[in-house]
Design an enzyme around this catalytic site. Sequence first.
Site, mmCIF file in Angstrom:
data_model
loop_
_atom_site.group_PDB
_atom_site.id
_atom_site.type_symbol
_atom_site.label_atom_id
_atom_site.label_comp_id
_atom_site.label_asym_id
_atom_site.label_seq_id
_atom_site.Cartn_x
_atom_site.Cartn_y
_atom_site.Cartn_z
ATOM 1 C CG HIS A 225 -7.994 1.041 -0.259
ATOM 2 N ND1 HIS A 225 -6.834 0.192 -0.020
ATOM 3 C CD2 HIS A 225 -8.150 1.547 0.991
ATOM 4 C CE1 HIS A 225 -6.592 0.389 1.284
ATOM 5 N NE2 HIS A 225 -7.313 1.251 1.722
ATOM 6 C CE1 TYR A 229 -9.783 0.609 6.022
ATOM 7 C CE2 TYR A 229 -9.540 1.314 3.838
ATOM 8 C CZ TYR A 229 -9.091 1.155 5.084
ATOM 9 O OH TYR A 229 -7.783 1.520 5.517
ATOM 10 C CG HIS A 376 -1.405 -6.850 3.274
ATOM 11 N ND1 HIS A 376 -1.530 -6.341 4.421
ATOM 12 C CD2 HIS A 376 -2.720 -6.270 2.538
ATOM 13 C CE1 HIS A 376 -2.477 -5.166 4.610
ATOM 14 N NE2 HIS A 376 -3.003 -5.095 3.465
ATOM 15 C CG PHE A 377 -6.033 -9.973 -0.141
ATOM 16 C CD1 PHE A 377 -6.527 -8.731 -0.287
ATOM 17 C CD2 PHE A 377 -6.686 -11.163 -0.611
ATOM 18 C CE1 PHE A 377 -7.765 -8.530 -0.694
ATOM 19 C CE2 PHE A 377 -7.853 -10.819 -1.319
ATOM 20 C CZ PHE A 377 -8.499 -9.645 -1.206
ATOM 21 C CG HIS A 378 -4.519 -15.158 2.333
ATOM 22 N ND1 HIS A 378 -4.072 -14.615 1.018
ATOM 23 C CD2 HIS A 378 -5.515 -16.225 2.018
ATOM 24 C CE1 HIS A 378 -4.593 -15.489 0.041
ATOM 25 N NE2 HIS A 378 -5.645 -16.270 0.682
ATOM 26 N NE ARG A 441 -2.188 -9.981 -5.737
ATOM 27 C CZ ARG A 441 -2.612 -8.520 -5.882
ATOM 28 N NH1 ARG A 441 -2.222 -7.349 -6.345
ATOM 29 N NH2 ARG A 441 -3.760 -8.644 -5.245
ATOM 30 N NE ARG A 442 -3.755 -11.565 -9.081
ATOM 31 C CZ ARG A 442 -3.683 -10.344 -9.302
ATOM 32 N NH1 ARG A 442 -3.100 -9.666 -9.995
ATOM 33 N NH2 ARG A 442 -4.601 -9.504 -8.429
#
Length: 551
Positions: A225, A229, A376-378, A441-442
Amino acid sequence: MMISSQKVKVDPRDAKLSMAHFYVAFTALALGGLAGLLQVLVRSGKVELPYGIGYYQVLTVHGVLLGLVLTTFFILGFQFAVISRTAGTLSNRARKTGWIGFWIMTIGTAMAAAMILLNEASVLFTFYAPLMAHPIFYTGLTLVVVGSWIAGGAMLTSYIRWRQHNPGKPSPLLSFMVVVNTLMWIVATIGVAATVLLQMLPWSLGLVDTIDVLISRTLFWYFGHPLVYFWLLPAYMCWYAIIPKIIGGKIFSDSLARMSFILFLLFSIPVGFHHQLMEPGIDPAWKFLQVILTFLVVIPSLMTAFSMFGTFEMYGRSQGATGLFGWLKKLPWGDARFVVPFIGMVAFIPAGAGGMVNASHQLNQVVHNTIWVTGHFHLTLATAVILTFFGISYWLVPHLTGRILTKKMNRLAIIQALTWAVGMTFMSGAMHAAGLLGAPRRSSFSTYGESAQAIEWIPYQIAQAVGGTILFIGIILVLYIFINLAFYAPKGEQEFPVGEVTDNAERTPMVFENWKLWIGITVVLILFAYTIPFIDMIQNAPPGSKGYKLW
């Protein structure tokens, strides 16, 4: 004091160090982007990979090269330039140390990439056990982390030297931000270094028969996580301290910017359990505690939004704007240095909202391990962060190479950003929608064949393929612009913009420079959030084939 003269340049010797990092970063963008295109085409069910190339092999190439290699090399290259520009030219020792870190990282990257391409490490971006990679892959990852520590040490010594020569003065804002991000990275990567060196590598070498999967996943997300950041804070550096100069305004508040970065340092690390909300073996009370700490990170994000729009509005009013949104018209919409990062800022609004869904215990159960998470990641990394990185490169690369951003390249850069925004709207939007329908997801299309569920997901998979294709066109444009600015653009002086603080801002308190205080609080929070859960995991580890019972 904040250095603001346009004549101040990054020393050519430091510029070579930064550019070396950028060459690796943009090479990773080219290869990882191609793997991403193949991935969405395969998922659509319309394309099959040739030559026995596996779907998860391509997925691993995409995730590792873009999520780890591109970001880490770009960030370190950017931060070396920032330190040289704001804290002074690197010393010979610091520069040499930076080169040592660079070559160690590059060798490690080559080792890990070779194993992935040989299909010896198709373990995805997260390399969870019981998926096992070749020992060379884990050794390569270790070298990347160690190299980054060495590079970070060179930056910290440059900051310390500035403090020694300027006692009692607040450090340049951008240098302060580099220190925060570097410290956060060093503390966070202790987790991934521990699981790789003490668990994964001995296991892959056959020195041990089993490892505790729960501990390995916990150590990964202790790192995973704050990694987010580590990607985000360099974008915030641009938003806070560079964009105001580009638009002709001033920084809204130096103190607010420093406080937001300190809060990220404090609350970004002890929150890894919110990625493990669905896993057994972790007491729900500790999950709840880390969810609370996760939501505290919303505060510096909102502070950033307040500061940025405050800067925009102050500038617009100074140019005669009236009405509630009149200041928007005064912003430099023809300047790629502003427009490209601004699109990233706007994307971060829905991205942040999606992050709150992921971190919420009940809502997370709806989207956990669905392609919503990928969407979300993208939005976060692949749009808010990466578009800002592109915007930085459009002025930083010519500054470092002694060239200029021409009108043609400026216009093409804006086209590239708009292309990216359209492609990501298709791809990420389809991922979010399919995730709500339960799409995994994958998984490739062939995993589910012609089942009713798979048929329901087909329109969204096609939309992902369309979006991914448009994004690949955007990558081609970025690479063309980068090569032009690095080698072919006209010679000249390109400004390294560093903003000044508005005249009526409050004086910056020196408490922000008290690193013993901030690092001490960070360590206390980490120990509070992880010590008892780790003791519980070790004492209650399942016998025999340890954490494999999770699978």
